[in-house]
Design a protein around this motif. Structure first.
Motif, PDB file in Angstrom:
ATOM      1  N   ILE A 252       0.899  -1.079   0.041  1.00  0.00           N
ATOM      2  CA  ILE A 252       0.158  -0.059  -0.029  1.00  0.00           C
ATOM      3  C   ILE A 252       0.840   1.146  -0.110  1.00  0.00           C
ATOM      4  N   ILE A 253       0.499   2.291  -0.853  1.00  0.00           N
ATOM      5  CA  ILE A 253       1.195   3.474  -0.852  1.00  0.00           C
ATOM      6  C   ILE A 253       0.164   4.431  -0.420  1.00  0.00           C
ATOM      7  N   SER A 254       0.313   5.160   0.831  1.00  0.00           N
ATOM      8  CA  SER A 254      -0.458   6.278   1.129  1.00  0.00           C
ATOM      9  C   SER A 254      -0.211   7.509   0.997  1.00  0.00           C
ATOM     10  N   THR A 255      -1.020   8.364   0.235  1.00  0.00           N
ATOM     11  CA  THR A 255      -0.557   9.685  -0.168  1.00  0.00           C
ATOM     12  C   THR A 255      -1.301  10.683   0.711  1.00  0.00           C
ATOM     13  N   VAL A 256      -2.084  10.106   1.783  1.00  0.00           N
ATOM     14  CA  VAL A 256      -2.983  10.743   2.442  1.00  0.00           C
ATOM     15  C   VAL A 256      -2.279  11.726   3.624  1.00  0.00           C
ATOM     16  N   SER A 257      -2.566  12.820   3.829  1.00  0.00           N
ATOM     17  CA  SER A 257      -1.744  13.590   4.780  1.00  0.00           C
ATOM     18  C   SER A 257      -2.698  14.155   6.274  1.00  0.00           C
ATOM     19  N   SER A 258      -3.738  13.266   6.236  1.00  0.00           N
ATOM     20  CA  SER A 258      -4.579  13.726   7.482  1.00  0.00           C
ATOM     21  C   SER A 258      -4.374  12.907   8.647  1.00  0.00           C
ATOM     22  N   ALA A 259      -4.221  13.455   9.750  1.00  0.00           N
ATOM     23  CA  ALA A 259      -3.672  12.737  11.005  1.00  0.00           C
ATOM     24  C   ALA A 259      -4.718  11.891  11.439  1.00  0.00           C
ATOM     25  N   LYS A 260      -6.085  12.198  10.723  1.00  0.00           N
ATOM     26  CA  LYS A 260      -7.311  11.414  11.346  1.00  0.00           C
ATOM     27  C   LYS A 260      -7.548  10.025  10.346  1.00  0.00           C
ATOM     28  N   MET A 261      -6.499   9.918   9.452  1.00  0.00           N
ATOM     29  CA  MET A 261      -6.784   8.627   8.459  1.00  0.00           C
ATOM     30  C   MET A 261      -6.948   7.453   9.144  1.00  0.00           C
ATOM     31  N   PRO A 262      -8.029   6.369   8.579  1.00  0.00           N
ATOM     32  CA  PRO A 262      -8.047   5.412   9.195  1.00  0.00           C
ATOM     33  C   PRO A 262      -6.848   4.281   9.111  1.00  0.00           C
ATOM     34  N   LEU A 263      -5.650   4.794   9.793  1.00  0.00           N
ATOM     35  CA  LEU A 263      -4.464   3.865   9.298  1.00  0.00           C
ATOM     36  C   LEU A 263      -4.523   2.535   9.655  1.00  0.00           C
ATOM     37  N   THR A 264      -5.148   2.103  10.640  1.00  0.00           N
ATOM     38  CA  THR A 264      -5.245   0.815  11.332  1.00  0.00           C
ATOM     39  C   THR A 264      -6.403  -0.110  10.180  1.00  0.00           C
ATOM     40  N   GLY A 265      -7.234   0.588   9.715  1.00  0.00           N
ATOM     41  CA  GLY A 265      -8.285   0.129   8.600  1.00  0.00           C
ATOM     42  C   GLY A 265      -7.093  -0.249   7.458  1.00  0.00           C
ATOM     43  N   TYR A 266      -6.481   0.646   7.053  1.00  0.00           N
ATOM     44  CA  TYR A 266      -5.456   0.243   5.880  1.00  0.00           C
ATOM     45  C   TYR A 266      -4.465  -0.682   6.210  1.00  0.00           C
ATOM     46  N   LEU A 267      -4.125  -0.812   7.350  1.00  0.00           N
ATOM     47  CA  LEU A 267      -3.120  -1.817   7.517  1.00  0.00           C
ATOM     48  C   LEU A 267      -3.978  -3.115   7.320  1.00  0.00           C
ATOM     49  N   GLY A 268      -5.038  -3.147   8.065  1.00  0.00           N
ATOM     50  CA  GLY A 268      -5.866  -4.695   7.793  1.00  0.00           C
ATOM     51  C   GLY A 268      -6.116  -5.085   6.332  1.00  0.00           C
ATOM     52  N   LEU A 269      -5.708  -4.228   5.437  1.00  0.00           N
ATOM     53  CA  LEU A 269      -5.819  -4.594   3.947  1.00  0.00           C
ATOM     54  C   LEU A 269      -4.723  -5.312   3.345  1.00  0.00           C
ATOM     55  N   LEU A 270      -3.590  -5.422   4.205  1.00  0.00           N
ATOM     56  CA  LEU A 270      -2.433  -6.059   3.736  1.00  0.00           C
ATOM     57  C   LEU A 270      -2.374  -7.560   3.927  1.00  0.00           C
ATOM     58  N   ARG A 271      -1.957  -8.496   3.413  1.00  0.00           N
ATOM     59  CA  ARG A 271      -1.627  -9.573   3.355  1.00  0.00           C
ATOM     60  C   ARG A 271      -0.767  -9.960   4.382  1.00  0.00           C
ATOM     61  N   VAL A 272      -0.327 -11.159   4.747  1.00  0.00           N
ATOM     62  CA  VAL A 272       0.981 -11.170   5.742  1.00  0.00           C
ATOM     63  C   VAL A 272       2.060 -11.025   4.909  1.00  0.00           C
ATOM     64  N   HIS A 273       2.791 -10.209   5.716  1.00  0.00           N
ATOM     65  CA  HIS A 273       4.311  -9.772   5.368  1.00  0.00           C
ATOM     66  C   HIS A 273       4.294  -8.607   4.156  1.00  0.00           C
ATOM     67  N   GLY A 274       3.025  -7.898   4.224  1.00  0.00           N
ATOM     68  CA  GLY A 274       2.644  -6.899   3.293  1.00  0.00           C
ATOM     69  C   GLY A 274       3.494  -5.566   3.555  1.00  0.00           C
ATOM     70  N   THR A 275       3.572  -4.858   2.923  1.00  0.00           N
ATOM     71  CA  THR A 275       4.333  -3.387   3.280  1.00  0.00           C
ATOM     72  C   THR A 275       3.602  -2.369   3.179  1.00  0.00           C
ATOM     73  N   TYR A 276       3.350  -1.443   3.977  1.00  0.00           N
ATOM     74  CA  TYR A 276       2.554  -0.013   3.889  1.00  0.00           C
ATOM     75  C   TYR A 276       3.574   0.984   3.863  1.00  0.00           C
ATOM     76  N   ILE A 277       3.598   1.921   2.863  1.00  0.00           N
ATOM     77  CA  ILE A 277       4.590   2.916   2.834  1.00  0.00           C
ATOM     78  C   ILE A 277       4.016   4.166   2.769  1.00  0.00           C
ATOM     79  N   GLN A 278       3.997   5.189   3.671  1.00  0.00           N
ATOM     80  CA  GLN A 278       3.557   6.504   3.976  1.00  0.00           C
ATOM     81  C   GLN A 278       4.345   7.655   3.208  1.00  0.00           C
ATOM     82  N   VAL A 279       3.510   8.392   2.253  1.00  0.00           N
ATOM     83  CA  VAL A 279       4.350   9.429   1.451  1.00  0.00           C
ATOM     84  C   VAL A 279       3.695  10.872   1.772  1.00  0.00           C
ATOM     85  N   GLY A 280       2.206  10.553   2.195  1.00  0.00           N
ATOM     86  CA  GLY A 280       1.452  11.924   2.557  1.00  0.00           C
ATOM     87  C   GLY A 280       2.212  12.504   3.847  1.00  0.00           C
ATOM     88  N   ALA A 281       2.537  13.714   3.722  1.00  0.00           N
ATOM     89  CA  ALA A 281       3.311  14.391   5.078  1.00  0.00           C
ATOM     90  C   ALA A 281       2.334  15.242   5.766  1.00  0.00           C
TER      91      ALA A 281
END
Ligand code: NAP
Ligand code: ZN
Ligand code: ZN
Length: 357
Positions: A252-281
Protein backbone atom coordinates in the motif's frame (compact mmCIF):
# COMPACT_ATOMS: atom_id res chain seq x y z
CA UNK A 1 17.77 38.62 -15.99
CA UNK A 2 20.85 36.64 -15.10
CA UNK A 3 23.05 39.74 -14.94
CA UNK A 4 21.35 41.50 -12.05
CA UNK A 5 20.38 38.30 -10.23
CA UNK A 6 16.79 39.31 -9.59
CA UNK A 7 14.00 36.94 -10.48
CA UNK A 8 10.26 37.52 -10.25
CA UNK A 9 7.61 35.25 -8.85
CA UNK A 10 4.72 34.68 -6.47
CA UNK A 11 5.97 35.47 -2.96
CA UNK A 12 4.37 33.90 0.08
CA UNK A 13 4.92 36.53 2.77
CA UNK A 14 3.15 34.88 5.69
CA UNK A 15 0.71 32.07 6.58
CA UNK A 16 -2.13 33.95 4.90
CA UNK A 17 -0.48 33.39 1.53
CA UNK A 18 -2.07 29.94 1.32
CA UNK A 19 -5.52 31.57 1.23
CA UNK A 20 -4.78 33.10 -2.15
CA UNK A 21 -2.65 35.96 -0.86
CA UNK A 22 0.70 35.40 -2.55
CA UNK A 23 2.16 38.66 -3.88
CA UNK A 24 3.95 38.99 -7.23
CA UNK A 25 7.39 40.51 -6.74
CA UNK A 26 11.16 40.30 -7.07
CA UNK A 27 13.42 37.93 -5.18
CA UNK A 28 17.11 37.23 -5.09
CA UNK A 29 17.95 33.69 -6.20
CA UNK A 30 20.80 31.75 -4.63
CA UNK A 31 24.25 33.10 -5.40
CA UNK A 32 25.36 31.97 -8.86
CA UNK A 33 27.86 29.13 -9.06
CA UNK A 34 29.41 27.61 -12.17
CA UNK A 35 27.62 24.34 -11.32
CA UNK A 36 24.21 26.03 -11.64
CA UNK A 37 21.62 26.24 -14.37
CA UNK A 38 19.19 29.14 -14.77
CA UNK A 39 15.85 28.07 -16.16
CA UNK A 40 13.19 30.18 -17.82
CA UNK A 41 10.09 28.58 -16.30
CA UNK A 42 7.59 27.35 -18.87
CA UNK A 43 5.30 25.66 -16.36
CA UNK A 44 5.14 24.44 -12.78
CA UNK A 45 2.81 21.92 -11.13
CA UNK A 46 1.00 22.61 -7.87
CA UNK A 47 1.91 19.99 -5.27
CA UNK A 48 0.17 19.42 -1.94
CA UNK A 49 3.50 20.30 -0.32
CA UNK A 50 3.25 23.86 -1.68
CA UNK A 51 0.22 24.36 0.58
CA UNK A 52 1.92 22.92 3.67
CA UNK A 53 4.89 25.25 3.06
CA UNK A 54 2.87 28.41 2.40
CA UNK A 55 1.00 27.97 5.70
CA UNK A 56 4.07 26.91 7.77
CA UNK A 57 2.36 23.54 8.29
CA UNK A 58 5.50 21.50 8.83
CA UNK A 59 7.61 24.09 10.63
CA UNK A 60 8.15 27.83 10.42
CA UNK A 61 8.62 28.78 6.74
CA UNK A 62 11.41 31.28 6.07
CA UNK A 63 9.23 33.90 4.32
CA UNK A 64 9.37 35.30 1.73
CA UNK A 65 8.93 31.95 0.03
CA UNK A 66 8.23 31.15 -3.61
CA UNK A 67 6.81 27.62 -3.77
CA UNK A 68 6.62 25.23 -6.74
CA UNK A 69 8.84 22.19 -7.25
CA UNK A 70 7.49 20.65 -10.41
CA UNK A 71 9.34 22.95 -12.78
CA UNK A 72 9.86 22.60 -16.53
CA UNK A 73 11.48 25.23 -18.71
CA UNK A 74 14.37 26.22 -20.90
CA UNK A 75 17.99 26.39 -19.74
CA UNK A 76 18.99 30.01 -20.35
CA UNK A 77 22.30 30.17 -18.48
CA UNK A 78 24.54 27.19 -17.85
CA UNK A 79 27.60 27.25 -15.59
CA UNK A 80 31.01 26.34 -16.99
CA UNK A 81 31.23 23.21 -14.80
CA UNK A 82 28.00 21.74 -16.18
CA UNK A 83 28.60 18.92 -18.62
CA UNK A 84 25.37 17.51 -19.97
CA UNK A 85 23.03 20.52 -20.20
CA UNK A 86 23.28 23.24 -22.84
CA UNK A 87 21.59 26.60 -23.21
CA UNK A 88 18.25 25.97 -24.92
CA UNK A 89 17.66 22.47 -23.51
CA UNK A 90 14.25 21.65 -22.09
CA UNK A 91 14.88 20.72 -18.48
CA UNK A 92 13.10 20.11 -15.20
CA UNK A 93 13.60 20.44 -11.45
CA UNK A 94 11.77 18.48 -8.76
CA UNK A 95 11.58 18.95 -5.01
CA UNK A 96 15.30 18.79 -4.29
CA UNK A 97 17.85 21.46 -5.23
CA UNK A 98 21.01 20.17 -3.59
CA UNK A 99 22.61 17.57 -1.36
CA UNK A 100 26.16 17.40 0.01
CA UNK A 101 27.40 15.54 -3.14
CA UNK A 102 30.54 14.43 -1.31
CA UNK A 103 32.22 11.27 -2.65
CA UNK A 104 32.28 9.79 0.85
CA UNK A 105 28.58 10.44 1.53
CA UNK A 106 26.90 7.05 1.70
CA UNK A 107 23.72 8.34 0.08
CA UNK A 108 25.11 10.80 -2.48
CA UNK A 109 27.67 8.30 -3.73
CA UNK A 110 25.05 5.59 -4.26
CA UNK A 111 22.37 7.51 -6.15
CA UNK A 112 20.23 8.21 -3.10
CA UNK A 113 20.80 11.95 -2.91
CA UNK A 114 17.21 12.39 -1.74
CA UNK A 115 18.22 10.77 1.57
CA UNK A 116 21.47 12.70 2.05
CA UNK A 117 21.68 13.55 5.73
CA UNK A 118 24.31 16.20 5.30
CA UNK A 119 23.17 19.44 3.67
CA UNK A 120 19.96 18.64 1.86
CA UNK A 121 18.37 21.70 0.25
CA UNK A 122 14.76 21.67 -0.91
CA UNK A 123 13.78 23.49 -4.08
CA UNK A 124 12.02 26.14 -1.99
CA UNK A 125 12.04 27.28 1.59
CA UNK A 126 15.55 26.08 2.38
CA UNK A 127 18.64 28.02 3.35
CA UNK A 128 21.78 27.06 1.40
CA UNK A 129 24.91 26.34 3.39
CA UNK A 130 27.89 28.73 3.07
CA UNK A 131 25.84 31.92 2.75
CA UNK A 132 24.64 31.18 -0.77
CA UNK A 133 21.17 32.44 0.07
CA UNK A 134 17.74 30.84 0.00
CA UNK A 135 16.06 28.43 -2.36
CA UNK A 136 13.08 29.67 -4.37
CA UNK A 137 10.67 27.55 -6.40
CA UNK A 138 8.88 27.65 -9.70
CA UNK A 139 5.82 29.89 -9.31
CA UNK A 140 8.10 32.35 -11.01
CA UNK A 141 9.65 33.42 -14.27
CA UNK A 142 13.04 31.84 -13.52
CA UNK A 143 14.64 29.22 -11.31
CA UNK A 144 18.29 28.56 -10.43
CA UNK A 145 19.36 25.04 -9.43
CA UNK A 146 22.57 22.97 -9.21
CA UNK A 147 22.90 20.85 -12.36
CA UNK A 148 22.87 17.54 -10.47
CA UNK A 149 19.20 18.20 -9.74
CA UNK A 150 18.29 19.49 -13.20
CA UNK A 151 17.09 16.74 -15.54
CA UNK A 152 16.51 16.80 -19.28
CA UNK A 153 12.91 16.16 -20.32
CA UNK A 154 12.72 13.36 -22.89
CA UNK A 155 11.10 14.01 -26.22
CA UNK A 156 7.64 12.57 -26.40
CA UNK A 157 6.57 14.03 -23.06
CA UNK A 158 4.82 17.38 -23.08
CA UNK A 159 6.13 19.95 -20.62
CA UNK A 160 2.84 20.13 -18.78
CA UNK A 161 2.68 16.33 -18.42
CA UNK A 162 6.32 16.09 -17.35
CA UNK A 163 6.19 18.88 -14.75
CA UNK A 164 3.96 17.16 -12.15
CA UNK A 165 5.95 13.94 -12.51
CA UNK A 166 9.00 15.72 -11.07
CA UNK A 167 7.55 15.59 -7.56
CA UNK A 168 4.08 14.03 -7.64
CA UNK A 169 5.17 11.27 -10.00
CA UNK A 170 8.55 10.41 -8.55
CA UNK A 171 7.28 10.36 -4.96
CA UNK A 172 5.14 7.36 -5.78
CA UNK A 173 7.23 5.82 -8.57
CA UNK A 174 10.23 5.42 -6.26
CA UNK A 175 8.49 3.44 -3.47
CA UNK A 176 6.41 1.45 -5.97
CA UNK A 177 9.55 0.30 -7.71
CA UNK A 178 11.66 -0.25 -4.58
CA UNK A 179 8.91 -2.30 -2.99
CA UNK A 180 8.39 -4.55 -5.95
CA UNK A 181 5.14 -3.26 -7.48
CA UNK A 182 4.99 -5.38 -10.61
CA UNK A 183 3.86 -8.77 -11.84
CA UNK A 184 2.59 -10.95 -9.02
CA UNK A 185 1.80 -8.00 -6.75
CA UNK A 186 -1.49 -6.51 -5.64
CA UNK A 187 -1.07 -2.82 -4.92
CA UNK A 188 -3.34 -0.40 -3.06
CA UNK A 189 -3.14 3.37 -3.45
CA UNK A 190 -4.65 5.49 -0.70
CA UNK A 191 -5.85 8.98 -1.68
CA UNK A 192 -6.82 9.69 -5.25
CA UNK A 193 -5.24 13.13 -5.60
CA UNK A 194 -2.18 14.34 -7.48
CA UNK A 195 0.23 11.73 -6.08
CA UNK A 196 -2.45 9.04 -5.89
CA UNK A 197 -3.44 9.34 -9.53
CA UNK A 198 0.22 9.00 -10.53
CA UNK A 199 0.50 5.95 -8.29
CA UNK A 200 -2.38 4.26 -10.11
CA UNK A 201 -0.79 5.08 -13.50
CA UNK A 202 2.68 3.88 -12.48
CA UNK A 203 1.53 0.74 -10.65
CA UNK A 204 -0.27 -0.19 -13.85
CA UNK A 205 2.76 0.68 -16.02
CA UNK A 206 5.04 -1.42 -13.80
CA UNK A 207 2.78 -4.40 -14.41
CA UNK A 208 1.16 -4.95 -11.01
CA UNK A 209 -1.41 -7.77 -11.09
CA UNK A 210 -4.05 -5.71 -9.40
CA UNK A 211 -4.34 -2.02 -8.59
CA UNK A 212 -6.86 -0.90 -5.98
CA UNK A 213 -7.63 2.79 -5.49
CA UNK A 214 -8.70 3.70 -1.96
CA UNK A 215 -10.46 7.03 -1.53
CA UNK A 216 -12.84 8.53 1.00
CA UNK A 217 -15.96 9.09 -1.09
CA UNK A 218 -17.56 7.15 -3.91
CA UNK A 219 -17.35 10.08 -6.36
CA UNK A 220 -13.89 9.36 -7.78
CA UNK A 221 -14.70 5.74 -8.62
CA UNK A 222 -15.21 6.26 -12.34
CA UNK A 223 -12.03 8.35 -12.67
CA UNK A 224 -9.96 5.79 -10.78
CA UNK A 225 -11.15 2.97 -13.02
CA UNK A 226 -10.41 5.09 -16.12
CA UNK A 227 -6.91 5.75 -14.78
CA UNK A 228 -6.38 2.01 -14.69
CA UNK A 229 -7.46 0.80 -11.25
CA UNK A 230 -9.11 -2.65 -11.16
CA UNK A 231 -11.06 -1.88 -8.06
CA UNK A 232 -12.12 1.06 -5.90
CA UNK A 233 -12.77 1.33 -2.18
CA UNK A 234 -14.55 4.35 -0.67
CA UNK A 235 -13.74 4.29 3.03
CA UNK A 236 -16.49 6.77 4.01
CA UNK A 237 -19.16 5.27 1.77
CA UNK A 238 -18.53 1.52 1.50
CA UNK A 239 -19.90 -0.18 4.60
CA UNK A 240 -17.62 -2.91 5.99
CA UNK A 241 -14.72 -2.08 3.61
CA UNK A 242 -12.22 -3.27 6.21
CA UNK A 243 -13.84 -6.71 6.39
CA UNK A 244 -14.63 -7.06 2.69
CA UNK A 245 -11.08 -6.30 1.57
CA UNK A 246 -9.18 -7.73 4.54
CA UNK A 247 -5.72 -9.16 3.74
CA UNK A 248 -6.01 -8.56 0.00
CA UNK A 249 -2.96 -6.40 -0.85
CA UNK A 250 0.83 -6.88 -0.91
CA UNK A 251 1.76 -3.22 -0.93
CA UNK A 252 0.00 0.00 0.00
CA UNK A 253 1.25 3.50 -0.86
CA UNK A 254 -0.59 6.14 1.15
CA UNK A 255 -0.62 9.70 -0.12
CA UNK A 256 -3.03 10.91 2.55
CA UNK A 257 -1.82 13.58 4.93
CA UNK A 258 -4.62 13.73 7.48
CA UNK A 259 -3.73 12.84 11.07
CA UNK A 260 -7.24 11.35 11.26
CA UNK A 261 -6.82 8.80 8.46
CA UNK A 262 -8.07 5.27 9.29
CA UNK A 263 -4.52 3.90 9.39
CA UNK A 264 -5.35 0.70 11.27
CA UNK A 265 -8.02 -0.01 8.68
CA UNK A 266 -5.54 0.48 5.81
CA UNK A 267 -3.02 -1.82 7.51
CA UNK A 268 -5.69 -4.51 7.82
CA UNK A 269 -5.90 -4.61 4.02
CA UNK A 270 -2.37 -6.03 3.82
CA UNK A 271 -1.67 -9.70 3.33
CA UNK A 272 0.78 -11.34 5.73
CA UNK A 273 4.27 -9.80 5.24
CA UNK A 274 2.75 -6.93 3.27
CA UNK A 275 4.24 -3.44 3.26
CA UNK A 276 2.64 -0.06 3.94
CA UNK A 277 4.52 3.02 2.75
CA UNK A 278 3.52 6.50 3.91
CA UNK A 279 4.32 9.34 1.52
CA UNK A 280 1.62 11.85 2.53
CA UNK A 281 3.23 14.36 4.91
CA UNK A 282 0.76 15.62 7.54
CA UNK A 283 1.14 19.04 9.15
CA UNK A 284 3.36 18.56 12.18
CA UNK A 285 4.19 15.07 10.88
CA UNK A 286 1.45 13.49 12.95
CA UNK A 287 0.05 10.04 12.15
CA UNK A 288 -2.66 8.18 14.06
CA UNK A 289 -1.32 5.77 16.72
CA UNK A 290 -0.65 2.19 15.64
CA UNK A 291 -1.10 -0.74 17.98
CA UNK A 292 1.89 -3.11 17.96
CA UNK A 293 -0.41 -6.13 17.53
CA UNK A 294 -1.71 -4.68 14.28
CA UNK A 295 1.84 -5.02 12.95
CA UNK A 296 3.02 -8.23 14.54
CA UNK A 297 -0.16 -10.30 14.20
CA UNK A 298 0.05 -9.94 10.41
CA UNK A 299 3.84 -9.71 10.13
CA UNK A 300 3.53 -6.44 8.24
CA UNK A 301 6.04 -3.66 7.61
CA UNK A 302 5.35 0.03 8.10
CA UNK A 303 7.61 2.44 6.20
CA UNK A 304 7.96 5.76 4.47
CA UNK A 305 9.47 7.28 1.37
CA UNK A 306 10.71 10.75 0.38
CA UNK A 307 10.65 11.95 -3.25
CA UNK A 308 13.28 10.16 -5.42
CA UNK A 309 16.83 10.59 -6.67
CA UNK A 310 17.83 12.33 -9.93
CA UNK A 311 18.55 8.92 -11.49
CA UNK A 312 15.14 7.62 -10.48
CA UNK A 313 13.53 10.74 -11.95
CA UNK A 314 15.30 10.13 -15.27
CA UNK A 315 14.19 6.49 -15.27
CA UNK A 316 10.58 7.47 -14.51
CA UNK A 317 10.46 10.14 -17.24
CA UNK A 318 11.80 7.69 -19.81
CA UNK A 319 9.28 5.04 -18.76
CA UNK A 320 6.49 7.63 -19.01
CA UNK A 321 7.65 8.64 -22.50
CA UNK A 322 8.07 5.03 -23.68
CA UNK A 323 4.74 3.84 -22.29
CA UNK A 324 2.94 7.05 -23.23
CA UNK A 325 1.70 7.58 -19.69
CA UNK A 326 -0.87 10.35 -19.69
CA UNK A 327 -1.40 12.18 -16.41
CA UNK A 328 -4.61 14.12 -15.87
CA UNK A 329 -3.42 17.70 -15.90
CA UNK A 330 -5.40 20.94 -15.82
CA UNK A 331 -3.37 23.95 -16.95
CA UNK A 332 -3.90 27.36 -15.37
CA UNK A 333 -2.17 30.65 -16.25
CA UNK A 334 0.70 31.56 -13.89
CA UNK A 335 -1.05 34.88 -13.28
CA UNK A 336 -3.93 32.94 -11.66
CA UNK A 337 -1.71 31.11 -9.16
CA UNK A 338 -3.63 32.46 -6.17
CA UNK A 339 -6.96 31.17 -7.44
CA UNK A 340 -5.34 27.85 -8.32
CA UNK A 341 -3.96 27.24 -4.81
CA UNK A 342 -7.35 28.06 -3.31
CA UNK A 343 -8.93 25.46 -5.60
CA UNK A 344 -6.15 22.99 -4.78
CA UNK A 345 -6.84 23.43 -1.06
CA UNK A 346 -10.52 22.78 -1.74
CA UNK A 347 -9.61 19.46 -3.39
CA UNK A 348 -10.88 20.51 -6.82
CA UNK A 349 -7.84 19.46 -8.89
CA UNK A 350 -8.49 16.53 -11.28
CA UNK A 351 -5.78 15.61 -10.71
CA UNK A 352 -2.92 18.11 -11.02
CA UNK A 353 -2.96 21.83 -11.72
CA UNK A 354 -0.02 23.06 -13.76
CA UNK A 355 0.69 26.80 -13.89
CA UNK A 356 1.85 28.08 -17.28
CA UNK A 357 3.87 31.20 -18.00
P1 NAP B 1 -3.64 16.22 -3.19
O1 NAP B 1 -3.66 16.25 -4.67
O2 NAP B 1 -4.40 17.24 -2.43
O3 NAP B 1 -4.12 14.76 -2.76
C1 NAP B 1 -4.23 14.36 -1.43
C2 NAP B 1 -5.37 13.33 -1.32
O4 NAP B 1 -5.44 12.93 0.04
C3 NAP B 1 -6.72 13.90 -1.65
O5 NAP B 1 -7.03 13.83 -3.00
C4 NAP B 1 -7.65 13.01 -0.84
O6 NAP B 1 -7.92 11.82 -1.54
C5 NAP B 1 -6.81 12.66 0.35
N1 NAP B 1 -7.18 13.51 1.50
C6 NAP B 1 -7.17 14.84 1.57
N2 NAP B 1 -7.62 15.25 2.79
C7 NAP B 1 -7.90 14.17 3.48
C8 NAP B 1 -8.40 13.94 4.79
N3 NAP B 1 -8.70 14.96 5.61
N4 NAP B 1 -8.58 12.68 5.17
C9 NAP B 1 -8.27 11.66 4.35
N5 NAP B 1 -7.80 11.83 3.09
C10 NAP B 1 -7.62 13.06 2.67
O7 NAP B 1 -2.14 16.33 -2.65
P2 NAP B 1 -0.82 15.65 -3.25
O8 NAP B 1 -0.10 16.67 -4.04
O9 NAP B 1 -1.16 14.35 -3.82
O10 NAP B 1 0.05 15.48 -1.91
C11 NAP B 1 -0.35 14.53 -0.93
C12 NAP B 1 0.58 14.57 0.27
O11 NAP B 1 1.87 14.08 -0.11
C13 NAP B 1 0.85 15.97 0.83
O12 NAP B 1 0.89 15.86 2.23
C14 NAP B 1 2.22 16.30 0.31
O13 NAP B 1 2.90 17.24 1.11
C15 NAP B 1 2.87 14.95 0.38
N6 NAP B 1 4.08 14.80 -0.44
C16 NAP B 1 5.07 14.04 0.10
C17 NAP B 1 6.22 13.82 -0.62
C18 NAP B 1 7.28 12.91 -0.08
O14 NAP B 1 8.43 13.05 -0.48
N7 NAP B 1 6.94 11.95 0.76
C19 NAP B 1 6.37 14.41 -1.88
C20 NAP B 1 5.33 15.15 -2.41
C21 NAP B 1 4.18 15.34 -1.68
P3 NAP B 1 -9.41 11.20 -1.64
O15 NAP B 1 -10.32 12.33 -2.03
O16 NAP B 1 -9.25 10.17 -2.69
O17 NAP B 1 -9.75 10.64 -0.30
ZN1 ZN C 1 25.26 13.57 0.73
ZN1 ZN D 1 5.84 17.97 -4.14
Amino acid sequence: MAANDKFEGWLGLDKESVNGNMQWGEFEPKKWSEADVDIEVECCGICGSDLHMLKSGWSQTPYPCVVGHEIVGKAVRVGSEVKDIKVGDRVGVGAQARSCLKPDCEECSTGQENYCGNGNVSTYGSIYPNGEGKSYGGYAKHNRTHNRFVVKIPEGLSSTDAAPMLCGGITVFSPLKRNGAGPGKKVGIVGVGGLGHFAVLFARALGADRVVAISRKADKREDALKLGADEYIATDDDKDWEKTHKRSLDLIISTVSSAKMPLTGYLGLLRVHGTYIQVGAPDGGELPPVNAFTLLANGIKLGGSGIGSPDEIKEMLQLAADKKIKPWVQTRPMKDANAAIVDMTAGKARYRYVLQN
